[in-house]
Design a protein around this motif. Structure first.
Motif, PDB file in Angstrom:
ATOM      1  N   TYR A 294       0.808  -1.224   0.000  1.00 43.33           N
ATOM      2  CA  TYR A 294       0.000   0.000   0.000  1.00 43.33           C
ATOM      3  C   TYR A 294       0.840   1.273   0.000  1.00 43.33           C
ATOM      4  CZ  TYR A 294      -4.731  -1.881   0.485  1.00 43.33           C
ATOM      5  OH  TYR A 294      -5.944  -2.476   0.264  1.00 43.33           O
ATOM      6  N   THR A 295       2.025   1.211   0.631  1.00 44.67           N
ATOM      7  CA  THR A 295       2.900   2.385   0.602  1.00 44.67           C
ATOM      8  C   THR A 295       3.176   2.794  -0.844  1.00 44.67           C
ATOM      9  OG1 THR A 295       3.969   1.678   2.656  1.00 44.67           O
ATOM     10  CG2 THR A 295       5.141   3.292   1.332  1.00 44.67           C
ATOM     11  N   LEU A 296       3.458   1.774  -1.678  1.00 44.14           N
ATOM     12  CA  LEU A 296       3.775   2.053  -3.085  1.00 44.14           C
ATOM     13  C   LEU A 296       2.561   2.585  -3.835  1.00 44.14           C
ATOM     14  CD1 LEU A 296       6.061  -0.987  -3.783  1.00 44.14           C
ATOM     15  CD2 LEU A 296       6.708   1.400  -3.395  1.00 44.14           C
ATOM     16  N   VAL A 297       1.385   2.021  -3.560  1.00 40.74           N
ATOM     17  CA  VAL A 297       0.171   2.497  -4.218  1.00 40.74           C
ATOM     18  C   VAL A 297      -0.056   3.975  -3.882  1.00 40.74           C
ATOM     19  CG1 VAL A 297      -2.327   2.214  -4.426  1.00 40.74           C
ATOM     20  CG2 VAL A 297      -0.877   0.205  -4.174  1.00 40.74           C
ATOM     21  N   GLY A 298       0.087   4.334  -2.617  1.00 43.92           N
ATOM     22  CA  GLY A 298      -0.119   5.718  -2.194  1.00 43.92           C
ATOM     23  C   GLY A 298       0.863   6.675  -2.857  1.00 43.92           C
ATOM     24  N   ILE A 299       2.131   6.250  -2.951  1.00 42.85           N
ATOM     25  CA  ILE A 299       3.146   7.086  -3.591  1.00 42.85           C
ATOM     26  C   ILE A 299       2.778   7.331  -5.053  1.00 42.85           C
ATOM     27  CG2 ILE A 299       5.532   7.062  -4.433  1.00 42.85           C
ATOM     28  CD1 ILE A 299       6.339   5.774  -1.760  1.00 42.85           C
ATOM     29  N   GLN A 300       2.319   6.270  -5.733  1.00 47.26           N
ATOM     30  CA  GLN A 300       1.917   6.389  -7.132  1.00 47.26           C
ATOM     31  C   GLN A 300       0.797   7.413  -7.312  1.00 47.26           C
ATOM     32  OE1 GLN A 300       2.967   4.774 -10.122  1.00 47.26           O
ATOM     33  NE2 GLN A 300       4.711   4.685  -8.752  1.00 47.26           N
ATOM     34  N   VAL A 301      -0.216   7.353  -6.442  1.00 46.48           N
ATOM     35  CA  VAL A 301      -1.329   8.297  -6.551  1.00 46.48           C
ATOM     36  C   VAL A 301      -0.821   9.726  -6.360  1.00 46.48           C
ATOM     37  CG1 VAL A 301      -3.495   9.052  -5.484  1.00 46.48           C
ATOM     38  CG2 VAL A 301      -3.068   6.629  -5.847  1.00 46.48           C
ATOM     39  N   GLY A 302       0.038   9.920  -5.371  1.00 45.64           N
ATOM     40  CA  GLY A 302       0.606  11.250  -5.144  1.00 45.64           C
ATOM     41  C   GLY A 302       1.348  11.758  -6.370  1.00 45.64           C
ATOM     42  N   MET A 303       2.173  10.879  -6.975  1.00 48.95           N
ATOM     43  CA  MET A 303       2.944  11.287  -8.153  1.00 48.95           C
ATOM     44  C   MET A 303       2.034  11.613  -9.329  1.00 48.95           C
ATOM     45  SD  MET A 303       6.158   8.665  -7.895  1.00 48.95           S
ATOM     46  CE  MET A 303       6.867   9.213  -9.455  1.00 48.95           C
ATOM     47  N   SER A 304       0.948  10.847  -9.480  1.00 49.65           N
ATOM     48  CA  SER A 304       0.043  11.100 -10.602  1.00 49.65           C
ATOM     49  C   SER A 304      -0.689  12.430 -10.419  1.00 49.65           C
ATOM     50  CB  SER A 304      -0.963   9.956 -10.751  1.00 49.65           C
ATOM     51  OG  SER A 304      -1.932  10.029  -9.730  1.00 49.65           O
ATOM     52  N   HIS A 305      -0.696  12.987  -9.199  1.00 50.89           N
ATOM     53  CA  HIS A 305      -1.258  14.318  -8.965  1.00 50.89           C
ATOM     54  C   HIS A 305      -0.161  15.384  -8.945  1.00 50.89           C
ATOM     55  CE1 HIS A 305      -5.007  12.308  -7.925  1.00 50.89           C
ATOM     56  NE2 HIS A 305      -5.588  13.470  -7.926  1.00 50.89           N
ATOM     57  N   GLY A 306       1.071  14.983  -9.306  1.00 52.44           N
ATOM     58  CA  GLY A 306       2.162  15.948  -9.390  1.00 52.44           C
ATOM     59  C   GLY A 306       2.570  16.536  -8.049  1.00 52.44           C
ATOM     60  N   LEU A 307       2.424  15.760  -6.990  1.00 54.43           N
ATOM     61  CA  LEU A 307       2.753  16.289  -5.663  1.00 54.43           C
ATOM     62  C   LEU A 307       4.227  16.060  -5.326  1.00 54.43           C
ATOM     63  CD1 LEU A 307      -0.496  15.069  -3.883  1.00 54.43           C
ATOM     64  CD2 LEU A 307       0.035  17.408  -4.585  1.00 54.43           C
ATOM     65  N   HIS A 308       4.710  16.830  -4.369  1.00 56.22           N
ATOM     66  CA  HIS A 308       6.102  16.794  -3.909  1.00 56.22           C
ATOM     67  C   HIS A 308       6.420  15.406  -3.298  1.00 56.22           C
ATOM     68  CE1 HIS A 308       9.566  17.724  -1.370  1.00 56.22           C
ATOM     69  NE2 HIS A 308       9.729  18.834  -2.065  1.00 56.22           N
ATOM     70  N   PRO A 309       7.656  14.892  -3.510  1.00 53.09           N
ATOM     71  CA  PRO A 309       8.006  13.580  -2.950  1.00 53.09           C
ATOM     72  C   PRO A 309       7.674  13.430  -1.466  1.00 53.09           C
ATOM     73  CG  PRO A 309       9.736  14.287  -4.430  1.00 53.09           C
ATOM     74  CD  PRO A 309       8.730  15.417  -4.370  1.00 53.09           C
TER      75      PRO A 309
END
Lengths: 204, 204, 204
Positions: free
Chosen positions: C99-114
């Motif tokens: 789930y950590t990876l899924v959440g990171i992916q969603v954040g990146m797809s919204h162009g959010l900061h690392p």
């Protein structure tokens, strides 16, 4: 103006979160989580309810950096801060004064009714502390200390009253924030409480 | 029709919130907060999850006024209401019947799958009470009284079954709402419970 | 790839929810609710905060069916699963890694900061378990077991570090997920904890 208020509120609430988390013997990441939740919990609920997403702190890294810096600073100076344990109360009080105004502003920028704006202000001010206390397994301060939310509501009402008078916006802000802070300080100092409506029953 | 149902549900839940808050000796603002949260908590969660923001009660002041009036009315008449303590149970039950249907309607208006609609209805019906109980430091009624959410789910299923039959929409509504209310009334009256799946372990 | 990871995480978390709910002697619907909340709670919070509504599981019935099937399967085989009580720990650990990876992916797809992406990943991984534990009246595992959120954060950091290297995306995924899982396994195996910052005070 509103932006500076927001940052000052963030710092106040982050410190109050660090102090509660430390008193619960949390580890460094636990302290950081509680500091963050206390500082941005109320604004996050407000943003989610009005549909202001991704929520503010996701766009604006300032909040993240301010919380990180405040947490590190408070943890390093924790023994100094501890001597000033009443400061927890003071920071919390300044925080709710500032956040009430931020919440009202967000409500107004969405064209919502003054009553809703005051509800949003109260939520912004109180909800971070509620989550902090739930996560730290304490009864939320909002229910222990009865003039907490009441101070925010009265500050919000005074904001909408003062706006009708020929006063500059910055002064209206400052004065309404002071109303929140003073009501809470006086209530705690003189042990003023709202009356219970239901004294006769024994709670099981 | 759905709008009247929504207002009736709001009144029922606000009263149930007032009664619980009074029994916890809360002050007037505490009572108002618990009444509001009970009445609009479930709908707020539903609106946030489907992206219906700003959430319903922010647009439509009717909810705010209904909750305010209900709260004042219930507080003034609290000694009368207290004699009818079983009324708390009754208002709560009517509330979940009505709210289940409101939640299903919102799901359908977003074109969601019937299972999701039933989940939204159950959430709308149950979540306000869950927050009420958490804030009042009680074990949520949904976990104490096992036929609570189950009644909502069965009412939701009967709604989708009845819709396929040649019955007028208003009757489908009324009947499904009654299913929820009757199942819960009968379950409590005859102490029907769902079976535990795991009886052997001692809970610490 | 991310989709398969998501489904595997859903299964792992649903099983962990079923096991906790069974140990609390819940009835079948209670078990289903806890399994669902554990499996989709973190992703729901993530979706609400980034404004991804209606939230994922409302669009995609796969989650609902996977949770239903997993719940029925786990309940039927509960006596077998019970012998493997350590499996609860294992499923939970695999779940947070995925789930950590899924959440990171969603954040990146919204162009959010690392940093925000890592926060979203940690939230996706940890929040379902937090709600599960609150609803089951346990102290959230995230506060009992100190290397829980920390493992997610470190896995998130390693993801953003590995992405800069000339490694294929799928391997970056797998490796970062393994980092989360291994850190938690090693921390529990060797009883590694983060230091308390504040040992002197007696908590009332």
């Amino acid at each position: 103006m509103i932006y500076i208020i927001d940052i000052l509120g963030t710092i106040s609430f982050a410190i109050s979160g660090v102090l509660v988390a430390l008193s619960k013997r949390m580890d460094p990441f636990g302290v950081l989580i509680i500091a963050s939740v206390t500082a941005i919990g109320g604004g996050t609920l407000r943003d989610v309810l009005v549909g202001n997403t991704p929520v503010t702190w996701m766009h604006n890294m300032t909040y993240v950096y301010v919380i990180l810096a405040t947490t590190i600073f408070s943890v390093v100076l924790r023994h100094k801060i501890d001597y000033l344990r009443t400061s927890l109360f003071l920071f919390d009080t300044i925080g709710i004064g500032l956040y009430t105004l931020v919440g009202i502003q967000v409500g107004m920028s969405h064209g919502l009714h003054p009553i809703i704006c005051i509800a949003l202000g109260t939520m912004t001010a109180c909800f971070g502390g509620v989550i902090r206390d739930i996560l730290c397994n304490e009864i939320p301060v909002i229910f222990r200390d009865e003039i907490y939310a009441t101070a925010c509501i009265l500050g919000g009402i005074s904001y909408f009253v003062l706006r009708k008078l020929p006063i500059e916006d910055d002064y209206v802000f400052m004065f309404s924030g002071l109303v929140v802070i003073l009501i809470r300080l006086l209530a705690v100092r003189f042990k003023i409480k709202l009356p219970n409506l239901y004294k006769s029953e024994i709670v099981n």
